[in-house]
Write a protein that holds these residues in place. Sequence first.
Motif, PDB file in Angstrom:
ATOM      1  N   SER A 159       0.857  -1.182   0.000  1.00  0.00           N
ATOM      2  CA  SER A 159       0.000   0.000   0.000  1.00  0.00           C
ATOM      3  C   SER A 159       0.895   1.235   0.000  1.00  0.00           C
ATOM      4  O   SER A 159       2.105   1.145   0.218  1.00  0.00           O
ATOM      5  N   LEU A 160       0.302   2.397  -0.239  1.00  0.00           N
ATOM      6  CA  LEU A 160       1.085   3.633  -0.133  1.00  0.00           C
ATOM      7  C   LEU A 160       1.627   3.811   1.280  1.00  0.00           C
ATOM      8  O   LEU A 160       2.727   4.347   1.471  1.00  0.00           O
ATOM      9  N   ALA A 161       0.883   3.337   2.280  1.00  0.00           N
ATOM     10  CA  ALA A 161       1.361   3.420   3.663  1.00  0.00           C
ATOM     11  C   ALA A 161       2.609   2.562   3.849  1.00  0.00           C
ATOM     12  O   ALA A 161       3.549   2.958   4.556  1.00  0.00           O
TER      13      ALA A 161
ATOM     14  N   ARG B 280       5.457   4.465   2.208  1.00  0.00           N
ATOM     15  CA  ARG B 280       5.851   5.599   3.043  1.00  0.00           C
ATOM     16  C   ARG B 280       6.675   5.127   4.248  1.00  0.00           C
ATOM     17  O   ARG B 280       7.696   5.730   4.582  1.00  0.00           O
TER      18      ARG B 280
ATOM     19  N   LEU C 214       5.418  10.455  -4.333  1.00  0.00           N
ATOM     20  CA  LEU C 214       4.688   9.728  -3.301  1.00  0.00           C
ATOM     21  C   LEU C 214       3.675  10.641  -2.610  1.00  0.00           C
ATOM     22  O   LEU C 214       2.518  10.251  -2.386  1.00  0.00           O
TER      23      LEU C 214
ATOM     24  N   GLU D 102      -0.312  10.193  -2.332  1.00  0.00           N
ATOM     25  CA  GLU D 102      -0.949  10.112  -1.008  1.00  0.00           C
ATOM     26  C   GLU D 102      -2.078  11.137  -0.874  1.00  0.00           C
ATOM     27  O   GLU D 102      -3.070  10.902  -0.171  1.00  0.00           O
TER      28      GLU D 102
END
Length: 513
Positions: free
Chosen positions: A344-346, A349, A462, A466
């Motif tokens: 996931s983007l999380a 990150r 990113l 987000e």
Amino acid sequence: MKVFLLEHPRRIAPERCNDIANAPLSSSLVTGCIAGMVQSLGHRVEIAEGFLDQLTYDEIHRRVAEFKPEILGVHLVYVWGNNEELFAFLRRLKTEGLVGKIVGYGYYPTFAYEEILKACPEFDGLFVGEPELSVAEWLAAGKPVPGMAWLDGNATIQIRRRDLNKDLDSLPDPVRTPAMMRMAEVNIEGSRGCYGKCTFCYINPYYGENSCWRPKSPERVIAEIDRIIAEYGPRKFYFTDPNFFGPGNIGRERALKLAAMLKERNIKFGIEGRVNDIRPEVISALVDAGFTEMLIGLESGRDESLTRLNKMTTVAQNEEALRVLRANGIEPSVGFIMFEPDSSLADVRTNFEFLKRNDLLKNIFTTANVLYHPQIILQGTSAYRTMQQEGRLILRDTTYEGRAAYSNAAVARLAEIIGRMTNHLFIAMNRVWQGQLNEPSNAAELYQVITKLLVERFENTLARLEAGERIDEPAADNIVAGTNSKIEAIFVTFPKGERYRITDPAIGCGCGS
């Protein structure tokens, strides 16, 4: 009997130049290991370094014709494309009667033996797994033996695996060619296998069922080093073991014993290992003995991802390993999987913040690798089987390499953008590594400019994703084009080189990250 062993020419497509995990570093010794076994049985051996010596197939043909071998062995290395040129060459040798039997060996045929035998039935067999004992038995028997795959009289593929060889000390030293000894480091093997079971790793599956970490004794390792020093003088060594330390107290005691023996040789050496085996007392002893470089597989800055990858390590152990190594003057190279199929983007990150927090975005080559690398899915790994069972495996015109579509579209877009940038950088750097360009006196400063550019582009892109921005294909093209033009503008300032050189075999490090 005369045996000709071939490290075939390898031409890697530019768009794959940063995909390093086609075979682990330990495979660089497999031809030499076979040659050592064949020589120990009283046979004659010749090795052609098709890649390191930049031989053409016509030059190899001439050498085969002059040597007149009964057997040709080929180290089949996957080079991200079809091997039709190699297979056509083997058909030519068979048609002209220049060789009696042709066999293949290596990681690629161990897992992709079906597609290779179908594509090139000129092979009389393929050795699967570690080859030495199977080669010795096959030379004596003249027919397929355990540890081989082959086509039977009905053109049906057969395969028999071999039990693990538990006595590595009994194996002869690998033969090292002049081309190998021209390299900056002498590759040496101290152990085989690993006690880990990472989902992306095919090292244990290569050796077979119930494979595990198997060491050579410190005395056996040192004896080989002493023989090399006696013949070539003091050299720098690199242990190709994917897991130098081994498990628990057994591994720790062995490493300390090796350190004491290596210290007496006054040499420099590098190793690879797992973060949970990095212990202060062992690292200190190894550094005192000449240890100067290390590759460790961090893989992720998120514990959930490490669990998903079955690393059996934690983020805290990653950070402690970095601390211990740096406290002893070792700045490691790292394996890192920025993008998993289910990231996931999380997740991304968290990985990015981990890299920043641990000062892993300051060196141009480390930065380019850790910001880009997706999970590579190769045949033989549990990840490959899982993706196949879930119907998510997408093959790349071969059974050996697959990929899985990202479950998150934003992650897919980020991976694509960063991959195109870093690949452009590595294509440019390849001109330096091959001697086509020379580094100017201010190269370090210029590399820092590129490093900062890549980090900024990653973070900015990113952040946009987000925030919910949809970066379509034209927008992605603009980001990539703008970045790559700035990278190219820097390399335009590099003076032209005078020669073309080969520095390393086209074999990756580690186990597939």
